[in-house]
Write a protein that holds these residues in place. Structure first.
Motif, PDB file in Angstrom:
ATOM      1  N   MET A 195       0.804  -1.226   0.000  1.00  0.00           N
ATOM      2  CA  MET A 195       0.000   0.000   0.000  1.00  0.00           C
ATOM      3  C   MET A 195       0.840   1.282   0.000  1.00  0.00           C
ATOM      4  O   MET A 195       0.418   2.287  -0.576  1.00  0.00           O
ATOM      5  N   PRO A 196       2.044   1.295   0.628  1.00  0.00           N
ATOM      6  CA  PRO A 196       2.859   2.516   0.539  1.00  0.00           C
ATOM      7  C   PRO A 196       3.147   2.944  -0.895  1.00  0.00           C
ATOM      8  O   PRO A 196       3.291   4.140  -1.168  1.00  0.00           O
ATOM      9  N   LEU A 197       3.218   1.976  -1.827  1.00  0.00           N
ATOM     10  CA  LEU A 197       3.449   2.312  -3.234  1.00  0.00           C
ATOM     11  C   LEU A 197       2.285   3.148  -3.776  1.00  0.00           C
ATOM     12  O   LEU A 197       2.500   4.194  -4.401  1.00  0.00           O
ATOM     13  N   LEU A 198       1.055   2.704  -3.526  1.00  0.00           N
ATOM     14  CA  LEU A 198      -0.120   3.454  -3.968  1.00  0.00           C
ATOM     15  C   LEU A 198      -0.191   4.812  -3.289  1.00  0.00           C
ATOM     16  O   LEU A 198      -0.565   5.809  -3.904  1.00  0.00           O
ATOM     17  N   SER A 199       0.182   4.843  -2.012  1.00  0.00           N
ATOM     18  CA  SER A 199       0.151   6.109  -1.271  1.00  0.00           C
ATOM     19  C   SER A 199       1.123   7.122  -1.855  1.00  0.00           C
ATOM     20  O   SER A 199       0.797   8.296  -2.017  1.00  0.00           O
ATOM     21  N   VAL A 200       2.328   6.664  -2.182  1.00  0.00           N
ATOM     22  CA  VAL A 200       3.331   7.554  -2.775  1.00  0.00           C
ATOM     23  C   VAL A 200       2.837   8.085  -4.119  1.00  0.00           C
ATOM     24  O   VAL A 200       2.923   9.292  -4.390  1.00  0.00           O
ATOM     25  N   VAL A 201       2.298   7.201  -4.948  1.00  0.00           N
ATOM     26  CA  VAL A 201       1.783   7.618  -6.255  1.00  0.00           C
ATOM     27  C   VAL A 201       0.678   8.653  -6.078  1.00  0.00           C
ATOM     28  O   VAL A 201       0.652   9.688  -6.763  1.00  0.00           O
ATOM     29  N   ALA A 202      -0.247   8.398  -5.148  1.00  0.00           N
ATOM     30  CA  ALA A 202      -1.368   9.315  -4.932  1.00  0.00           C
ATOM     31  C   ALA A 202      -0.892  10.683  -4.449  1.00  0.00           C
ATOM     32  O   ALA A 202      -1.333  11.728  -4.949  1.00  0.00           O
ATOM     33  N   ILE A 203       0.028  10.705  -3.481  1.00  0.00           N
ATOM     34  CA  ILE A 203       0.517  11.985  -2.950  1.00  0.00           C
ATOM     35  C   ILE A 203       1.277  12.757  -4.020  1.00  0.00           C
ATOM     36  O   ILE A 203       1.123  13.978  -4.155  1.00  0.00           O
ATOM     37  N   VAL A 204       2.101  12.058  -4.792  1.00  0.00           N
ATOM     38  CA  VAL A 204       2.852  12.714  -5.866  1.00  0.00           C
ATOM     39  C   VAL A 204       1.902  13.342  -6.887  1.00  0.00           C
ATOM     40  O   VAL A 204       2.124  14.473  -7.348  1.00  0.00           O
ATOM     41  N   LEU A 205       0.821  12.657  -7.229  1.00  0.00           N
ATOM     42  CA  LEU A 205      -0.146  13.191  -8.189  1.00  0.00           C
ATOM     43  C   LEU A 205      -0.912  14.382  -7.604  1.00  0.00           C
ATOM     44  O   LEU A 205      -1.211  15.350  -8.319  1.00  0.00           O
ATOM     45  N   ILE A 206      -1.226  14.338  -6.310  1.00  0.00           N
ATOM     46  CA  ILE A 206      -1.878  15.476  -5.645  1.00  0.00           C
ATOM     47  C   ILE A 206      -0.997  16.715  -5.752  1.00  0.00           C
ATOM     48  O   ILE A 206      -1.445  17.805  -6.135  1.00  0.00           O
ATOM     49  N   LEU A 207       0.279  16.545  -5.435  1.00  0.00           N
ATOM     50  CA  LEU A 207       1.200  17.686  -5.450  1.00  0.00           C
ATOM     51  C   LEU A 207       1.437  18.193  -6.868  1.00  0.00           C
ATOM     52  O   LEU A 207       1.554  19.407  -7.086  1.00  0.00           O
ATOM     53  N   ALA A 208       1.489  17.272  -7.828  1.00  0.00           N
ATOM     54  CA  ALA A 208       1.649  17.691  -9.230  1.00  0.00           C
ATOM     55  C   ALA A 208       0.456  18.543  -9.662  1.00  0.00           C
ATOM     56  O   ALA A 208       0.614  19.554 -10.355  1.00  0.00           O
ATOM     57  N   ALA A 209      -0.743  18.145  -9.245  1.00  0.00           N
ATOM     58  CA  ALA A 209      -1.950  18.909  -9.583  1.00  0.00           C
ATOM     59  C   ALA A 209      -1.899  20.304  -8.969  1.00  0.00           C
ATOM     60  O   ALA A 209      -2.217  21.301  -9.626  1.00  0.00           O
ATOM     61  N   VAL A 210      -1.468  20.381  -7.715  1.00  0.00           N
ATOM     62  CA  VAL A 210      -1.377  21.676  -7.027  1.00  0.00           C
ATOM     63  C   VAL A 210      -0.373  22.588  -7.720  1.00  0.00           C
ATOM     64  O   VAL A 210      -0.633  23.776  -7.952  1.00  0.00           O
ATOM     65  N   VAL A 211       0.783  22.042  -8.070  1.00  0.00           N
ATOM     66  CA  VAL A 211       1.816  22.834  -8.748  1.00  0.00           C
ATOM     67  C   VAL A 211       1.323  23.313 -10.108  1.00  0.00           C
ATOM     68  O   VAL A 211       1.520  24.469 -10.486  1.00  0.00           O
ATOM     69  N   ALA A 212       0.655  22.433 -10.852  1.00  0.00           N
ATOM     70  CA  ALA A 212       0.156  22.792 -12.185  1.00  0.00           C
ATOM     71  C   ALA A 212      -0.848  23.931 -12.115  1.00  0.00           C
ATOM     72  O   ALA A 212      -0.795  24.882 -12.909  1.00  0.00           O
ATOM     73  N   VAL A 213      -1.753  23.866 -11.147  1.00  0.00           N
ATOM     74  CA  VAL A 213      -2.792  24.892 -11.008  1.00  0.00           C
ATOM     75  C   VAL A 213      -2.208  26.217 -10.511  1.00  0.00           C
ATOM     76  O   VAL A 213      -2.676  27.295 -10.899  1.00  0.00           O
ATOM     77  N   SER A 214      -1.166  26.149  -9.681  1.00  0.00           N
ATOM     78  CA  SER A 214      -0.655  27.342  -8.993  1.00  0.00           C
ATOM     79  C   SER A 214       0.684  27.840  -9.533  1.00  0.00           C
ATOM     80  O   SER A 214       1.393  28.576  -8.842  1.00  0.00           O
ATOM     81  N   LYS A 215       1.037  27.472 -10.744  1.00  0.00           N
ATOM     82  CA  LYS A 215       2.358  27.790 -11.285  1.00  0.00           C
ATOM     83  C   LYS A 215       2.707  29.276 -11.167  1.00  0.00           C
ATOM     84  O   LYS A 215       3.794  29.636 -10.697  1.00  0.00           O
ATOM     85  N   ASP A 216       1.802  30.155 -11.571  1.00  0.00           N
ATOM     86  CA  ASP A 216       2.089  31.597 -11.566  1.00  0.00           C
ATOM     87  C   ASP A 216       2.341  32.116 -10.159  1.00  0.00           C
ATOM     88  O   ASP A 216       3.248  32.921  -9.937  1.00  0.00           O
ATOM     89  N   LYS A 217       1.528  31.665  -9.201  1.00  0.00           N
ATOM     90  CA  LYS A 217       1.698  32.120  -7.822  1.00  0.00           C
ATOM     91  C   LYS A 217       2.972  31.561  -7.192  1.00  0.00           C
ATOM     92  O   LYS A 217       3.591  32.198  -6.342  1.00  0.00           O
ATOM     93  N   ILE A 218       3.359  30.377  -7.615  1.00  0.00           N
ATOM     94  CA  ILE A 218       4.612  29.797  -7.105  1.00  0.00           C
ATOM     95  C   ILE A 218       5.796  30.644  -7.565  1.00  0.00           C
ATOM     96  O   ILE A 218       6.727  30.905  -6.802  1.00  0.00           O
ATOM     97  N   ILE A 219       5.756  31.074  -8.817  1.00  0.00           N
ATOM     98  CA  ILE A 219       6.823  31.940  -9.334  1.00  0.00           C
ATOM     99  C   ILE A 219       6.886  33.238  -8.528  1.00  0.00           C
ATOM    100  O   ILE A 219       7.963  33.730  -8.185  1.00  0.00           O
ATOM    101  N   GLU A 220       5.705  33.751  -8.194  1.00  0.00           N
ATOM    102  CA  GLU A 220       5.622  35.037  -7.496  1.00  0.00           C
ATOM    103  C   GLU A 220       6.096  34.961  -6.046  1.00  0.00           C
ATOM    104  O   GLU A 220       6.736  35.880  -5.544  1.00  0.00           O
ATOM    105  N   SER A 221       5.789  33.852  -5.362  1.00  0.00           N
ATOM    106  CA  SER A 221       6.054  33.819  -3.913  1.00  0.00           C
ATOM    107  C   SER A 221       6.790  32.561  -3.457  1.00  0.00           C
ATOM    108  O   SER A 221       6.818  32.263  -2.263  1.00  0.00           O
ATOM    109  N   GLY A 222       7.388  31.846  -4.387  1.00  0.00           N
ATOM    110  CA  GLY A 222       7.990  30.555  -4.073  1.00  0.00           C
ATOM    111  C   GLY A 222       9.041  30.578  -2.983  1.00  0.00           C
ATOM    112  O   GLY A 222       9.006  29.777  -2.053  1.00  0.00           O
TER     113      GLY A 222
END
Length: 312
Positions: A195-222
């Motif tokens: 199950m840790p394998l699925l958990s790692v995949v899920a968390i990585v995809l969550i963070l990828a989604a957050v980064v993709a949506v917030s790219k401009d703000k990350i550049i501004e305040s990273g």
């Protein structure tokens, strides 16, 4: 099966690397990951189901064997980290979206990776598991309540809606996992180790989604957010250890409390931010997820050299 278990161990040990790789890919090619934002609650549910399926009812025994240490860990989790977050948000005069993001990740329960770090630190792993479990079970009530008290000065917060979100994304999947394990017992034991394998995949995809949506703000305040996350995490470790020693816990227990307090369920923070607030509010959780998987092994290495007989 052995090959899958070895692969699971490899992915788990290199978790921070995969977070970094997919964060970079999502930052450079956001269009490939942005639609994942719709699946964040389900991905977090997979993580929580994985936690539930690895638990047994005997894991709760530590609560009754060492109630003082568990109580210190759980109270520390829901007092120290939110307080530090609130202080940092005000000290750095953060804009509303980032302030609520920092306070939100501070109000979350402990992360499951804290158990692995406590084991590597030669701390009390059973105590760490108990603290993570109890704080996660209390999260539907305490996370929205603490967040409401500390963050309502920045915006109107619907605590009841957050309560229902945490209930659906955390408590229900955990109990489902516990139920599946109880029903299928030995047959599920081997599966639970992967199950840790699925958990790692899920968390990585969550963070990828957050980064993709917030790219401009990350550049501004990273850089600012990164500095605040590092301070938040490291102060959590330091104050958690200090409080544990002040309350006369031994070194093994104090290591567990320190790591438990300092490491957050940042996946929950990201999911709640994405569901209820501006996507930029999820950025502190995304950065926290990467950073505490860097700082955790470093601290575990330092703690492993601290003897458990009360002597350095």
């Amino acid at each position: 099966m052995q090959a899958l278990l070895k692969f699971t161990q490899f992915i788990s040990k290199t978790f921070a690397l995969w977070v970094l790789i997919f964060a970079y890919l999502a930052f450079c090619f956001p269009h490939y990951f942005i639609e994942l934002r719709h699946y964040i609650p389900y991905l977090l549910g997979i993580v929580m189901f994985g936690m539930g399926i690895t638990l047994t009812f005997q894991d709760f025994g530590e609560v009754f064997r060492h109630p003082k240490a568990v109580l210190i860990g759980v109270i520390g989790q829901f007092v120290i980290m939110p307080s530090i977050a609130f202080g940092l948000a005000n000290a750095f005069a953060l804009p509303a979206d980032l302030a609520i993001g920092v306070i939100l990740v501070g109000s979350c329960p402990g992360g499951t990776s804290s158990n692995v770090m406590t084991y590597l630190a030669k701390g009390n792993t059973a105590l760490s598991v108990a603290c993570t479990t109890i704080s996660t079970l209390l999260a539907p009530l305490l996370t929205p309540a603490i967040f409401y008290v500390l963050a309502s000065q920045w915006l109107d917060i619907d605590a009841s809606a957050m309560f229902m979100s945490v209930l659906k994304m955390v408590l229900f999947p955990i109990f489902l996992g516990l139920l599946v394990r109880a029903l299928f017992k030995k047959r599920i034991a081997d599966i639970s180790r992967t199950m840790p394998l699925l958990s790692v995949v899920a968390i990585v995809l969550i963070l990828a989604a957050v980064v993709a949506v917030s790219k401009d703000k990350i550049i501004e305040s990273g850089l600012l957010i990164f500095a605040i996350v590092v301070l938040h995490n490291c102060l959590g470790y330091l104050i958690g250890f200090g409080v544990a020693k002040l309350l006369k816990l031994n070194n093994a227990d104090s290591k567990a409390i320190s790591i438990e307090v300092g490491m957050q369920n940042s996946g929950l923070g990201a999911a709640l931010a994405a569901a209820h607030f501006n996507p930029i509010a999820a950025v502190p959780s995304a950065v926290f997820s990467f950073w505490h998987n860097v700082s955790g092994p470093i601290l575990a290495n330092i703690f492993s050299n601290l003897k458990n007989d009360g002597k350095a």
